[in-house]
Design a protein around this motif. Structure first.
Motif, PDB file in Angstrom:
ATOM      1  N   ASN A 269       0.157 -16.296 -23.536  1.00 19.16           N
ATOM      2  CA  ASN A 269       0.735 -17.579 -23.919  1.00 19.16           C
ATOM      3  C   ASN A 269      -0.076 -18.703 -23.285  1.00 19.16           C
ATOM      4  O   ASN A 269      -0.530 -18.590 -22.155  1.00 19.16           O
ATOM      5  CB  ASN A 269       2.185 -17.624 -23.417  1.00 19.16           C
ATOM      6  CG  ASN A 269       2.821 -18.981 -23.602  1.00 19.16           C
ATOM      7  OD1 ASN A 269       2.610 -19.615 -24.624  1.00 19.16           O
ATOM      8  ND2 ASN A 269       3.593 -19.408 -22.636  1.00 19.16           N
ATOM      9  N   ILE A 273       3.640 -25.033 -21.906  1.00 21.07           N
ATOM     10  CA  ILE A 273       5.009 -25.315 -22.335  1.00 21.07           C
ATOM     11  C   ILE A 273       5.989 -24.726 -21.320  1.00 21.07           C
ATOM     12  O   ILE A 273       5.945 -23.528 -21.035  1.00 21.07           O
ATOM     13  CB  ILE A 273       5.302 -24.704 -23.713  1.00 21.07           C
ATOM     14  CG1 ILE A 273       4.280 -25.213 -24.735  1.00 21.07           C
ATOM     15  CG2 ILE A 273       6.704 -25.047 -24.182  1.00 21.07           C
ATOM     16  CD1 ILE A 273       4.407 -24.572 -26.083  1.00 21.07           C
ATOM     17  N   PHE A 275       8.821 -23.170 -20.964  1.00 25.49           N
ATOM     18  CA  PHE A 275       9.948 -22.455 -21.544  1.00 25.49           C
ATOM     19  C   PHE A 275      10.871 -21.936 -20.449  1.00 25.49           C
ATOM     20  O   PHE A 275      10.429 -21.262 -19.524  1.00 25.49           O
ATOM     21  CB  PHE A 275       9.458 -21.264 -22.371  1.00 25.49           C
ATOM     22  CG  PHE A 275       9.022 -21.626 -23.760  1.00 25.49           C
ATOM     23  CD1 PHE A 275       9.875 -22.285 -24.619  1.00 25.49           C
ATOM     24  CD2 PHE A 275       7.755 -21.301 -24.202  1.00 25.49           C
ATOM     25  CE1 PHE A 275       9.478 -22.628 -25.899  1.00 25.49           C
ATOM     26  CE2 PHE A 275       7.346 -21.635 -25.473  1.00 25.49           C
ATOM     27  CZ  PHE A 275       8.202 -22.288 -26.331  1.00 25.49           C
ATOM     28  N   PHE A 372       1.944 -30.235 -34.438  1.00 27.48           N
ATOM     29  CA  PHE A 372       2.237 -28.962 -33.782  1.00 27.48           C
ATOM     30  C   PHE A 372       3.687 -28.533 -33.996  1.00 27.48           C
ATOM     31  O   PHE A 372       4.255 -27.801 -33.190  1.00 27.48           O
ATOM     32  CB  PHE A 372       1.934 -29.058 -32.281  1.00 27.48           C
ATOM     33  CG  PHE A 372       0.532 -29.507 -31.988  1.00 27.48           C
ATOM     34  CD1 PHE A 372      -0.559 -28.774 -32.418  1.00 27.48           C
ATOM     35  CD2 PHE A 372       0.297 -30.694 -31.312  1.00 27.48           C
ATOM     36  CE1 PHE A 372      -1.850 -29.194 -32.175  1.00 27.48           C
ATOM     37  CE2 PHE A 372      -0.993 -31.128 -31.049  1.00 27.48           C
ATOM     38  CZ  PHE A 372      -2.075 -30.372 -31.483  1.00 27.48           C
ATOM     39  N   PHE A 376       6.659 -27.013 -30.395  1.00 26.05           N
ATOM     40  CA  PHE A 376       5.529 -26.818 -29.487  1.00 26.05           C
ATOM     41  C   PHE A 376       4.749 -28.102 -29.233  1.00 26.05           C
ATOM     42  O   PHE A 376       4.537 -28.919 -30.124  1.00 26.05           O
ATOM     43  CB  PHE A 376       4.613 -25.724 -30.035  1.00 26.05           C
ATOM     44  CG  PHE A 376       5.274 -24.379 -30.058  1.00 26.05           C
ATOM     45  CD1 PHE A 376       5.257 -23.567 -28.946  1.00 26.05           C
ATOM     46  CD2 PHE A 376       5.948 -23.951 -31.188  1.00 26.05           C
ATOM     47  CE1 PHE A 376       5.892 -22.342 -28.958  1.00 26.05           C
ATOM     48  CE2 PHE A 376       6.590 -22.724 -31.211  1.00 26.05           C
ATOM     49  CZ  PHE A 376       6.565 -21.909 -30.090  1.00 26.05           C
ATOM     50  N   SER A 405       7.883 -32.783 -31.997  1.00 27.10           N
ATOM     51  CA  SER A 405       8.483 -31.957 -30.961  1.00 27.10           C
ATOM     52  C   SER A 405       9.382 -32.769 -30.043  1.00 27.10           C
ATOM     53  O   SER A 405       9.033 -33.871 -29.615  1.00 27.10           O
ATOM     54  CB  SER A 405       7.391 -31.285 -30.116  1.00 27.10           C
ATOM     55  OG  SER A 405       7.954 -30.638 -28.985  1.00 27.10           O
ATOM     56  N   HIS A 447      -0.715 -25.765 -34.826  1.00 28.32           N
ATOM     57  CA  HIS A 447      -0.421 -24.697 -33.862  1.00 28.32           C
ATOM     58  C   HIS A 447      -0.351 -23.335 -34.546  1.00 28.32           C
ATOM     59  O   HIS A 447      -0.234 -22.313 -33.879  1.00 28.32           O
ATOM     60  CB  HIS A 447       0.891 -24.985 -33.148  1.00 28.32           C
ATOM     61  CG  HIS A 447       2.094 -25.007 -34.060  1.00 28.32           C
ATOM     62  ND1 HIS A 447       2.142 -25.737 -35.227  1.00 28.32           N
ATOM     63  CD2 HIS A 447       3.293 -24.376 -33.982  1.00 28.32           C
ATOM     64  CE1 HIS A 447       3.314 -25.562 -35.808  1.00 28.32           C
ATOM     65  NE2 HIS A 447       4.031 -24.732 -35.082  1.00 28.32           N
ATOM     66  N   GLY A 449       2.088 -22.257 -36.721  1.00 28.53           N
ATOM     67  CA  GLY A 449       3.415 -21.723 -36.965  1.00 28.53           C
ATOM     68  C   GLY A 449       3.480 -21.150 -38.369  1.00 28.53           C
ATOM     69  O   GLY A 449       2.669 -21.494 -39.236  1.00 28.53           O
ATOM     70  N   PHE A 468      -0.155 -21.904 -29.453  1.00 31.31           N
ATOM     71  CA  PHE A 468       0.479 -22.000 -28.145  1.00 31.31           C
ATOM     72  C   PHE A 468       1.067 -20.671 -27.703  1.00 31.31           C
ATOM     73  O   PHE A 468       0.765 -20.173 -26.625  1.00 31.31           O
ATOM     74  CB  PHE A 468       1.605 -23.049 -28.179  1.00 31.31           C
ATOM     75  CG  PHE A 468       1.132 -24.456 -28.281  1.00 31.31           C
ATOM     76  CD1 PHE A 468       1.019 -25.256 -27.162  1.00 31.31           C
ATOM     77  CD2 PHE A 468       0.795 -25.005 -29.512  1.00 31.31           C
ATOM     78  CE1 PHE A 468       0.590 -26.565 -27.257  1.00 31.31           C
ATOM     79  CE2 PHE A 468       0.368 -26.312 -29.617  1.00 31.31           C
ATOM     80  CZ  PHE A 468       0.262 -27.100 -28.489  1.00 31.31           C
ATOM     81  N   ALA A 469       1.962 -20.107 -28.521  1.00 27.81           N
ATOM     82  CA  ALA A 469       2.727 -18.948 -28.071  1.00 27.81           C
ATOM     83  C   ALA A 469       3.276 -18.188 -29.268  1.00 27.81           C
ATOM     84  O   ALA A 469       2.938 -18.472 -30.416  1.00 27.81           O
ATOM     85  CB  ALA A 469       3.873 -19.415 -27.160  1.00 27.81           C
ATOM     86  N   GLN A 472       1.729 -17.314 -32.999  1.00 25.33           N
ATOM     87  CA  GLN A 472       0.714 -18.274 -33.443  1.00 25.33           C
ATOM     88  C   GLN A 472      -0.710 -17.762 -33.212  1.00 25.33           C
ATOM     89  O   GLN A 472      -1.612 -18.031 -34.006  1.00 25.33           O
ATOM     90  CB  GLN A 472       0.933 -19.608 -32.728  1.00 25.33           C
ATOM     91  CG  GLN A 472       2.270 -20.248 -33.074  1.00 25.33           C
ATOM     92  CD  GLN A 472       2.722 -21.262 -32.043  1.00 25.33           C
ATOM     93  OE1 GLN A 472       1.920 -21.814 -31.293  1.00 25.33           O
ATOM     94  NE2 GLN A 472       4.021 -21.489 -31.986  1.00 25.33           N
TER      95      GLN A 472
END
Length: 567
Positions: A269, A273, A275, A372, A376, A405, A447, A449, A468-469, A472
């Motif tokens: 990742n 971010i 999370f 993004f 994200f 976002s 990003h 998605g 990003f994560a 993706q």
């Protein structure tokens, strides 16, 4: 005339628009493909306004069109809740036969949206992460009662007009991150004395990322490894939340061999971010569904023909049917129809005016769209956004930047600095489908998605990727390395463990300001040159493959099979 028995399916989505939107589109497309199907969507209140807006959009005008033998139609019932009964729609026409009436129904007549929330839940004026979390807990507690009523002998829902109470549910589609659904359905079915209807999981991702997520650990499965490490730590006395925070999407410098893609180190990742561990606690246990006997299949809204090796590996590992139904859009989008955009607010007007101006000033394919998504954003490294926007300005590239976002942090001084640049437009939210289809839009910095990549493919729009994560990274690798429809930015990648900063292709991620700016400068030059046109040609070819699958390939076959999964 042969009359087909009416059937009914229930959808339990996740209250995240990136997940719910493709599932909503899938549901509407299933109703279009299978005229006998009826749908009950059990939605959380936070997403209801977006569902209503989507159903009222011009792209879905066809769902209100009656069949040729029908003189009128109705609108779907929306917004019913546990605490208040909504005015469910009634059929606008009546015949002497239920079967004939079924033949005449428009898609909207076969749809109802019910809001699932308890009477004790106070709806906020504005939704924030805290209230969304409370809603999620309430939704999980309330869903069993709704499912019990729907599956009961009379199919009556307390306080709500169930317009399909004469049609028992035949199967249920649920977002896999609502991993509690199979347990709920077993309990409900046991109490009612009925068998468990087929349960089909939905994951808004491609087969490669789904394999990486749900495969066994020894085959590279990420969730299985995370869950094992968490359980081991908790068994030793460690706090559960702390354990999830340590192991979720962690990198260990190991090589991952995913079907159809080049080898990678861990697929880590991007550590940009923040999370919270609770996010991972809510989704990682979904890996246990792969062994659930009542989950009979998995749906991926992507195209099998562009990643067949991954599809075969996923089906083999899961031991379940994988429905590769393709990207989910209205039929009009597939045939190239695009209604004249209608602004719904001042920001829409600003976007449309800017794109029209750039088209007149610089011509088609001149603008880079930067977005993004709605979640994200490089919160922990906001300077990356500064580097991107400043480099576009220095390169003289017109750009549209949407920072939708809720975590976005755009420095005021940067916005003021760019105000003097006539060839840029910065908004909170952009009507993305209209943007990617505008003649002036030439490239999409994304990003990657699932929704954004699908829209880019249908719009034949080349990409610059900055994953990003989640899934993706797999989307970006598939599109930039296999199909070569985009350029992946490498120097912006940020790792939670700096010692793993060497990519498997040998690239060393320095991540410095100079390294990032140099890569951005090279990227914009490539887009303006022959390489940019090669990317565009390749995207046209990819779109052709995806469309062919939708018309008469695996996507079409799986859409047909999904509507008959209960037989």
């Amino acid at each position: 005339m042969t009359v087909v028995k009416p059937t009914h399916f229930v959808v339990v989505p996740l209250a995240m628009w990136g997940h719910l939107r493709p599932l909503l589109h899938l549901s509407l497309n299933l109703l279009a493909v299978h005229p006998n199907l009826h749908l009950t969507l059990l939605a959380a209140p936070s997403v209801l306004p977006k569902v209503e807006s989507e159903l009222k959009s011009t792209s879905f005008a066809h769902i209100y069109t009656p069949s040729p033998t029908t003189s009128g139609t109705s609108t779907p019932s929306l917004g019913a809740s546990a605490s208040a009964s909504a005015g469910a729609s009634t059929d606008a026409h009546h015949t002497s036969s239920k079967e004939q009436q079924q033949e005449n129904k428009a898609i909207a007549d076969r749809l109802q949206v019910i809001t699932c929330i308890s009477p004790e839940f106070d709806l906020p004026e504005q939704w924030d992460p805290a209230t969304m979390a409370k809603e999620g807990v309430d939704y999980a507690k309330t869903i069993p009662a709704f499912l019990k009523d729907l599956l009961g002998k009379e199919h009556k829902i307390q306080g709500i007009n169930n317009k399909f109470e004469d049609i028992a549910p035949d199967f249920l589609i649920f977002d896999v991150f609502n991993f509690f659904i199979p347990d709920v359905m077993r309990a409900v079915s046991c109490e009612s004395g009925n068998r468990v209807i087929p349960l089909i999981g939905f994951v808004p991702s491609n087969a490669t990322a789904s394999y990486h997520t749900f495969a066994e650990e020894e085959k590279g499965g990420s969730f299985a490894k995370m869950l094992r490490l968490v359980k081991e730590d908790v068994a030793k006395g460690r706090d559960t939340t702390e354990a999830y925070g340590e192991h979720s999407f962690a990198a260990y410098g190991q090589v991952k061999k995913l079907p159809g893609l080049a080898d990678k180190f861990d697929w880590p990742n991007m550590a940009t971010i923040p999370f919270p561990p609770g996010t991972f606690m809510a989704v990682i246990p979904s890996v246990q569904l792969t062994d659930d006997e009542n989950m009979t299949g998995l749906i991926c809204p992507t195209t099998a023909e562009i990643e067949m090796e991954a599809v075969e590996a996923l089906e083999k590992d899961l031991g379940k049917r994988v429905y590769m139904v393709g990207p989910q859009f209205p039929e009009s989008s597939w045939i190239g129809e695009h209604p004249i955009p209608k602004a719904s607010n001042a920001e829409d007007e600003k976007v449309y005016r800017f794109l029209d101006d750039m088209d007149e000033k610089y011509g088609p394919n001149s603008v880079i769209y930067v977005s993004f998504g709605s979640i994200f954003f490089p919160v922990l490294r906001p300077e990356i956004i500064r580097y991107i926007l400043q480099s576009l300005k220095q390169a003289g590239f017109p750009f549209l930047f949407a920072h939708a976002s809720g975590m976005a942090q755009i420095p005021d001084e940067l916005i003021k600095e760019l105000e003097e640049y006539d060839d840029c437009c910065i908004v909170n939210f952009a009507p993305q489908w209209d943007v990617v289809n505008h003649d002036a839009t030439g490239f999409f910095l994304t990003h990657c998605g699932s929704n954004s990549t699908a829209e880019a493919i249908l719009a034949e729009l080349p990409l610059v990727t900055m994953p990003f994560a989640a899934d993706q990274g797999e989307f970006a690798a598939l599109l930039t390395e296999v199909y070569k429809v985009g350029i992946d930015l490498k120097q912006v990648k940020t790792f939670s463990k700096p010692e793993y900063n060497k990519l498997y292709d040998g690239t060393v991620v320095l991540g410095t300001e100079d390294a990032i700016k140099e890569e951005l400068h090279e990227t914009w030059n490539k887009l303006r040159g022959p390489e940019g046109e090669v990317l565009r040609t390749n995207m046209k070819k990819l779109k052709s493959t995806v469309k062919q699958s939708w018309v008469n390939g695996r996507s079409k076959k799986d859409m047909l099979a999904l509507g008959r999964c209960f037989e």
